[in-house]
Motif scaffolding. Structure first.
Motif, mmCIF file in Angstrom:
data_model
loop_
_atom_site.group_PDB
_atom_site.id
_atom_site.type_symbol
_atom_site.label_atom_id
_atom_site.label_comp_id
_atom_site.label_asym_id
_atom_site.label_seq_id
_atom_site.Cartn_x
_atom_site.Cartn_y
_atom_site.Cartn_z
ATOM 1 N N UNK A 97 -7.245 4.139 7.726
ATOM 2 C CA UNK A 97 -5.963 3.071 7.664
ATOM 3 C C UNK A 97 -4.604 3.949 7.604
ATOM 4 N N UNK A 98 -4.720 4.488 6.253
ATOM 5 C CA UNK A 98 -3.556 4.869 5.782
ATOM 6 C C UNK A 98 -3.077 6.119 6.407
ATOM 7 N N UNK A 99 -3.687 6.693 7.141
ATOM 8 C CA UNK A 99 -3.615 7.910 8.137
ATOM 9 C C UNK A 99 -2.654 7.433 9.038
ATOM 10 N N UNK A 100 -2.638 6.070 9.477
ATOM 11 C CA UNK A 100 -1.524 5.492 10.235
ATOM 12 C C UNK A 100 -0.684 4.437 9.570
ATOM 13 N N UNK A 140 -1.544 1.965 7.612
ATOM 14 C CA UNK A 140 -1.996 0.562 7.817
ATOM 15 C C UNK A 140 -2.721 0.238 6.315
ATOM 16 N N UNK A 141 -2.350 -0.948 5.900
ATOM 17 C CA UNK A 141 -3.102 -1.238 4.771
ATOM 18 C C UNK A 141 -4.380 -2.134 5.172
ATOM 19 N N UNK A 142 -5.662 -2.020 4.504
ATOM 20 C CA UNK A 142 -6.578 -2.828 4.886
ATOM 21 C C UNK A 142 -7.021 -3.675 3.660
ATOM 22 N N UNK A 168 -6.957 -7.494 7.827
ATOM 23 C CA UNK A 168 -7.956 -8.029 7.067
ATOM 24 C C UNK A 168 -9.285 -7.658 7.879
ATOM 25 N N UNK A 169 -10.182 -7.241 7.029
ATOM 26 C CA UNK A 169 -11.377 -6.563 7.608
ATOM 27 C C UNK A 169 -12.644 -7.001 6.963
ATOM 28 N N UNK A 170 -13.683 -6.887 7.571
ATOM 29 C CA UNK A 170 -15.089 -7.299 7.025
ATOM 30 C C UNK A 170 -15.943 -6.419 6.125
ATOM 31 N N UNK A 171 -15.298 -5.117 5.649
ATOM 32 C CA UNK A 171 -16.214 -4.393 4.873
ATOM 33 C C UNK A 171 -16.398 -4.944 3.559
ATOM 34 N N UNK A 172 -17.630 -4.394 3.171
ATOM 35 C CA UNK A 172 -18.248 -5.082 1.885
ATOM 36 C C UNK A 172 -19.081 -6.117 1.670
ATOM 37 N N UNK A 173 -19.243 -6.910 3.075
ATOM 38 C CA UNK A 173 -20.077 -7.775 3.230
ATOM 39 C C UNK A 173 -21.593 -7.497 3.303
ATOM 40 N N UNK A 229 0.604 -1.068 -0.053
ATOM 41 C CA UNK A 229 -0.036 -0.042 -0.044
ATOM 42 C C UNK A 229 1.088 1.161 -0.189
ATOM 43 N N UNK A 230 0.655 2.085 -0.574
ATOM 44 C CA UNK A 230 1.460 3.410 -1.126
ATOM 45 C C UNK A 230 0.574 4.563 -1.315
#
Length: 679
Positions: free
Chosen positions: A512-515, A517-519, A375-380, A1-2
């Motif tokens: 996430x990217x504010x810290x 971190x890649x989701x 890994x997260x559950x968004x989109x479900x 992530x970039x």
């Protein structure tokens, strides 16, 4: 992530000082290093969060296989995201004669472009925002993943095209005007976000999800390579409930494990207390057990000091069942107020809820624990019918045919809401029966949009005159939508509006990217999403049981207490965060008469009245609409002060800085402070 950025110029060699300023504005997205490529026409920039091939994946990147007679590489890419099936694609490309220098998914993009051109995007399984500069044709191509997980903005200024992962990087150019766009603002205050290609900023556009743009010789061409689609209602081919549950389990298991395993750094998982993250975490744990992995899975949860919002009991239950090393952060109202200015600066849009703020604090915890990937559950909810708005769609459609049956079904909604419509039958009848028209493709969303659009009453008259914020979205619905099930139409609308603009952006990528971190989002895997699109709506919402197919598919991995708990949407304290325990100074600063006049967005007398009402009750006596009004005012005013009037960031690009500059015959590492002389 970039983070990515760049400049395409038709008149002069791009200024390296500009690309460095743009990189400096994106440091948080990629603190592990940076680089840029520059030639006579284009500059491509990159800040790196090193996850795959941490040694060999330096960007911008090209390929030895595509060099000119002068020895210069002809295809360059700068890329934000992950191509999860890069291993499989690399094998296909090697069989066609391609030679690779790295293990990175970035190099796969270069070779894929050489082999398949724009057809590459349909082959990618991932989340991305990327720019490809093809010197052979003089074309710059910008592409974004199907659901818009990763952001990509662009603008034209000073005879140049500029693009970047975030708008603040575009503002590194003094030629880009720093103003709000009234039409985009109206969309944000109605639909919760501006809808691509529109943004809330004047003269700034975003690449639509599932699309790519090509710029060549001053001509811009847009192509859509993917869009949500559904079969006609009653004509679905996948009608076997048990077979569909098994197919969903197979697809989602593969998607989850792919996202967990394709990383060269440790990966963690979120546990929200709901079924979505429980399924992904349980799938990861089961896969690790089968492979004999010895290191424990780390899970992360968000808790609230206020019991009304807290799901800590369910989180602990799932963590204990899986035997994870569990971490949580407890967020109170004061925490939200303290961090909210940072949150808005990262979100780059007006917000109607404070919910992104706790997500920012959660990702901070992940980073402090030493993880870069989660890994997260968004989109479900969007792909499998989890939101109340999908059940409302069924009820509103039923109301057209059988009002008494529809009224009875209302009682099964909103078990989490203290003042739900089913406790006031007259209100429920009004809410569900208004604006009903069988030929209205957006019938499901009219109540929400009408309710949220009330916020625009706070705007100054010259901004309120625009109106019709939702009509462009409705007009863009495909002709086939008329034949879809009402739930499918509602899903299309959610995937076009709330999902990319709010869930994946304000609550997702930006927090996430504010810290740094890649989701990663298994439910948005193309195989999962396309399978879900082909399944009948009644398998997703069985009666009024939301995400029924998901529950059936993973009943053995998730405890009954979570599997069958009433649906509780993620929420956070709103007005109370700013008034219940003392009001922070910044609230008074951004709502002063001077600040309101400078922004020119809201009517000062209405803002003052709202602030007085919130102060009298400590923010706890405000209804739903006033809560949204207050958060919208504060976030918009913060956006003006934090982004539109703040000085341009002078941060240096992350080090090491790698430069590829054929105009100077410069290649290699150099200190971040050094600026090559202009030719």
């Amino acid at each position: 992530m970039c983070g990515i950025c760049g400049v395409l110029s038709s008149t002069e060699v791009p200024d390296p000082a500009l690309i460095r300023r743009m990189l400096g504005a994106l440091t948080h997205r990629g603190p592990d290093g940076s680089g840029y490529y520059r030639d006579e026409r284009v500059a491509l920039g990159h800040t790196r969060l090193a996850i795959v091939d941490t040694v060999g994946g330096t960007q911008p990147m090209s390929s030895r296989s595509c060099r000119s007679s002068a020895g210069h590489e002809q295809v360059w890419v700068t890329f934000n995201g992950e191509i999860y099936n890069h291993v499989e694609l690399a094998a296909q490309l090697r069989s066609r004669g391609h030679v690779f220098d790295t293990r990175s998914d970035t190099e796969v993009i270069v070779h894929a472009w050489e082999e398949w051109g724009p057809g590459s995007f349909e082959r990618f399984n991932g989340q991305w925002a990327l720019a490809i500069w093809d010197r052979r044709t003089g074309s710059l191509v910008l592409s974004r993943d199907p659901f818009g997980v990763r952001p990509l903005f662009y603008t034209r200024a000073g005879g140049q095209l500029l693009f970047a992962s975030e708008v603040k990087a575009l503002y590194a150019s003094p030629d880009v005007p720093r103003e709000l766009d009234p039409a985009g603002l109206a969309q944000a205050l109605t639909l919760w976000s501006a809808v691509a290609p529109r943004t809330v900023f004047r003269d700034v556009a975003q690449v639509p999800p599932g699309s790519y743009l090509s710029f060549r010789d001053g001509v811009e061409v847009e192509r859509r390579y993917w869009a949500p689609s559904f079969p006609p209602a009653g004509a679905e081919e996948l009608t076997d409930l048990e077979a569909n549950a098994e197919a969903l389990r197979t697809a989602l298991t593969a998607a989850t494990r792919l996202r967990f395993e394709r990383s060269d750094v440790p990966v963690a998982a979120y546990l929200s207390g709901g079924i979505d993250s429980a399924v992904t975490a349980a799938t990861i744990a089961a896969g690790r057990a089968m492979s004999g992995a010895s290191a424990p899975l780390h899970t992360f949860s968000l808790r609230f000091a206020e019991a009304e919002f807290d799901e800590g009991g369910f989180q602990a239950l799932m963590a204990e069942r899986l035997g994870t090393v569990h971490h949580d952060v407890v967020v109170g109202e004061r925490d939200i107020a303290e961090v909210f200015p940072q949150v808005v600066r990262h979100a780059e849009t007006p917000l109607l809820r404070t919910a992104p703020a706790p997500m920012f604090l959660l990702s901070r915890l992940v980073r402090e624990a030493g993880f870069k990937v989660v890994v997260t559950g968004e989109g479900a909810d969007e792909v499998l019918g989890g939101y109340d708005i999908f059940r409302e769609a069924k009820i509103r459609d039923l109301w057209l045919r059988d009002p008494s049956a529809a009224e009875a079904a209302v009682g099964q909604l909103y078990p989490w809401m203290h003042r739900s419509p089913n406790q006031a039958p007259a209100f429920a009848r009004h809410f569900f029966s208004r604006n009903l028209a069988a030929d209205d493709l957006a019938m499901s969303h009219r109540p929400r949009w009408d309710s949220t659009a009330v916020l625009t009453s706070m705007l100054r008259p010259e901004l309120r005159s625009l109106g019709g914020a939702a009509e462009g979205v409705v007009a863009a619905m495909p002709a086939a939508a008329a034949s879809w099930d009402p739930v499918a139409r509602a899903q299309w609308l959610e995937m076009t509006t709330l999902l990319p603009g709010y869930i994946l952006a304000s609550q997702g990528d930006r927090m996430l990217m504010g810290n740094s971190v890649e989701g990663r989002f298994p439910f948005l895997d193309p195989h999962v999403a396309e399978l879900a699109g082909r399944i009948p709506a009644e398998h997703k919402i069985w009666g009024m049981d939301e995400k029924h197919l998901l529950k059936r598919a993973f009943a053995d991995l998730v405890p009954d207490q979570i599997l069958h708990r009433p649906k509780q949407p993620y929420r956070a304290p709103d007005a109370a965060s700013f008034f219940a325990g003392g009001t922070p100074d910044w609230v008074f600063d951004v709502t002063s008469s001077t600040a309101l006049e400078a922004a020119g967005v809201f009517r000062p007398e209405l803002v003052q009245r709202l602030l007085e009402k919130a102060a009298r009750t400590g923010g706890r006596g405000l209804g739903n609409t006033d809560n949204m009004r207050l958060v919208a005012v504060l976030s918009t005013q913060l956006l003006h002060s934090e982004l539109l009037t703040a000085s341009t960031s002078s941060a240096a690009p992350p080090v090491p800085l790698t430069v590829f500059d054929p105009t100077l015959e410069t290649t290699g590492l150099e200190p971040a402070g050094r600026t090559p002389a202009q030719p």
